[in-house]
Design a protein around this motif. Structure first.
Motif, mmCIF file in Angstrom:
data_model
loop_
_atom_site.group_PDB
_atom_site.id
_atom_site.type_symbol
_atom_site.label_atom_id
_atom_site.label_comp_id
_atom_site.label_asym_id
_atom_site.label_seq_id
_atom_site.Cartn_x
_atom_site.Cartn_y
_atom_site.Cartn_z
ATOM 1 N N LYS A 2 0.838 -1.211 0.000
ATOM 2 C CA LYS A 2 0.000 0.000 0.000
ATOM 3 C C LYS A 2 0.866 1.252 0.000
ATOM 4 C CE LYS A 2 -3.959 -2.185 2.274
ATOM 5 N NZ LYS A 2 -4.726 -2.327 3.541
ATOM 6 N N LYS A 57 2.323 1.797 -3.451
ATOM 7 C CA LYS A 57 1.282 2.243 -4.380
ATOM 8 C C LYS A 57 0.954 3.717 -4.145
ATOM 9 C CE LYS A 57 -2.025 -0.569 -5.509
ATOM 10 N NZ LYS A 57 -3.251 -1.411 -5.526
ATOM 11 N N LYS A 58 0.871 4.103 -2.886
ATOM 12 C CA LYS A 58 0.511 5.488 -2.552
ATOM 13 C C LYS A 58 1.575 6.473 -3.014
ATOM 14 C CE LYS A 58 -0.745 8.443 1.378
ATOM 15 N NZ LYS A 58 -1.022 8.483 2.844
#
Length: 514
Positions: free
Chosen positions: A399, A402-403
């Motif tokens: 995550k 991805k962020k």
């Protein structure tokens, strides 16, 4: 090598059965024969007592089928069925009946039964639970597992140590078999390489049971295992008419009073990784140190004597590696922030650059796309927060990447490179690499590869592999305790050459740490 999930392996089973027009029992027999052949090749009928502990599912069915082959070849065996459920798989029952025709009746062990005695020179075959385990074993089954672990006998696990989940972290560490050797069907499992679970496996080997190759090749996995073949596919050979400018200009920024060694290691590693040019940007106090110790490296200095304050340079590097030995002084934090505001070049961030980011999370938005971050466990925790197990850690890292559109190198015994939804698990490295400066060398290698035109992902994957392989080569002459970071740099060239060696033996992996 792809690391398949339990669901993907089950699907491969089903597709193979359908395509080959065989029964699931015939596939089980194929697996059992592979298990037997592996054991028989090494034991040749040795008069050793073999205790087979089997569950009542398909993993137990594999064990029961194996017992039949061992019995047919004269081995001294005892078979126990751990009766943890009234449900039995169809193929387990088929193989149980076949075993009984040999006049071999297993002992069924329930919660109140006494446990068999096992000698320390005996062998245990663990077939209690397989990859389908979806809950923590009952307490009485956990006591059996503890009994086996304490026996001092050699434990061989079928496919996966019983008690380990395939795709989630364990809840009770006392309910997991500690395997001396795992024979894993078709592919190793991700849990073999994670810090929390890898300690339950000393060595493993893959047995090819003939699952459908078309399905296996076409199926995308969340994780891949990086070995020699995968590293070689990334490698970029040199061009005959190239010059130093062809292979980029690496800039290593870091250092502070008493910590100039980190920059020396990183800059030297970048050179040995193949960067055409390397410049170090350091506080003034580091000028003589760099010029004396590394004549191949150019040096620029900050206006501050002891630390970095104003990161300014008048040339265009190909890539910047920043953070090693840099410190987190307020002036350095301000200089680092201003540098990020102006920077447009690819970045590799390590050490104090990561510590500054963890305290100033807004700076993460200033990172160029595909920035590579190389945290050790505590640095990672500061960036993403705590985690309950390794699977939650991996999920959080995915995550995070991805962020912020970045790549994270999770350093450890099996370093894992993560980009968005994909992880790449390294197979090289050893416990001797748990030494000061090893991470600085990794930063230099990755930055040096990035300078040569490797993509960010390839530089991270290949850099981690070379780093570990250099450690494996160096440790052969130093031993674990005497391996130092400089030895890693000296072995980078040998690690490159090792890419082209033909393996002499089938791959057998040991559980290793860095």
């Amino acid at each position: 090598m792809k690391l398949y999930s339990a669901k993907q392996i089950y699907k491969a089973d089903q597709i193979s059965i359908k395509k080959e027009e065989i029964t699931s029992d015939e596939l089980m027999e194929r697996a059992a024969l592979q298990l037997f052949n592996w054991i028989h090749l090494r034991m040749q009928g040795a008069p050793v007592k073999i205790h087979l502990f089997c569950g009542i599912g398909n993993n137990g069915g594999d064990g029961i089928a194996l017992a039949r082959h061992l019995l047919d070849h004269g081995y001294n065996i005892s078979v126990y069925v751990i009766n943890y459920s009234e449900k039995r798989s169809k193929d387990f029952l088929i193989n149980l009946e076949r075993l009984k025709t040999r006049k071999c009746w297993p002992s069924f062990i329930s919660s109140d039964d006494e446990l068999p005695e096992i000698g320390k020179d005996d062998i245990i075959v663990d077939g209690i639970f397989g990859i389908g385990l979806n809950r923590t074993p009952d307490d009485w089954v956990a006591k059996i597992i503890q009994h086996l672990n304490k026996s001092e006998a050699f434990i061989l696990s079928i496919d996966i140590p019983s008690g380990l989940f395939t795709d989630q972290g364990p809840e009770n560490l006392e309910a997991i078999i500690k395997s001396n050797f795992v024979l894993s069907f078709q592919t190793p499992k991700l849990v073999f390489f994670l810090p929390q679970t890898g300690s339950f496996i000393e060595q493993w080997e893959v047995l090819d049971i003939g699952l459908d190759p078309e399905y296996l090749m076409a199926t995308e996995t969340d994780y891949e295992l990086i070995g020699n073949n995968e590293a070689l596919s990334v490698y970029k050979p040199r061009e005959k008419y190239a010059h130093k400018g062809t292979y980029g200009h690496t800039l290593i920024i870091g250092g502070s009073y008493g910590k100039m060694g980190a920059v020396c290691l990183a800059a030297n590693a970048a050179l040995h990784a193949g960067s055409g040019l390397v410049t170090a940007y350091v506080p003034k106090i580091g000028y003589s140190i760099l010029q004396t110790s590394l004549p191949e490296v150019m040096v620029l200095t900050d206006s501050n004597e002891d630390l970095l304050e104003n990161i300014e340079f008048d040339f265009e590097p190909t890539v910047v590696g920043i953070g090693v030995g840099m410190g987190t002084n307020n002036k350095t934090v301000t200089g680092f922030t201003e540098f990020l505001n102006k920077n447009k070049k690819p970045l590799v961030l390590d050490a104090d650059a990561l510590n500054i980011l963890s305290k100033n999370k807004s700076l993460l938005k200033k990172l160029p796309e595909n920035t590579i971050l190389t945290p050790h466990p505590k640095e990672l925790e500061r960036l993403i927060g705590t985690w309950k197990d390794d699977f939650e850690k991996l999920d959080k890292v995915k995550k995070f990447t991805k962020k912020f559109k970045c790549i994270v190198v999770i350093k450890g015994a099996h370093t894992i490179v993560v980009q968005i939804d994909k992880g790449y698990v390294n197979t090289t490295g050893n416990p001797g690499m748990a030494t000061a400066g090893s991470g600085d060398v990794l930063t230099g290698i990755i930055t040096g590869l990035r300078a040569q035109g490797y993509t960010a992902l390839d530089a991270a994957i290949f850099g981690v592999y070379l780093h570990g392989k250099a450690g494996d080569i160096a440790v052969e002459s130093t031993g674990y305790q005497s391996l130092v970071a400089s030895s890693l740099i000296e072995s980078i060239g040998s690690a490159y050459l090792d890419l082209f060696k033909i393996p002499e033996h089938p791959v057998v992996e040991e559980s290793k740490g860095q």
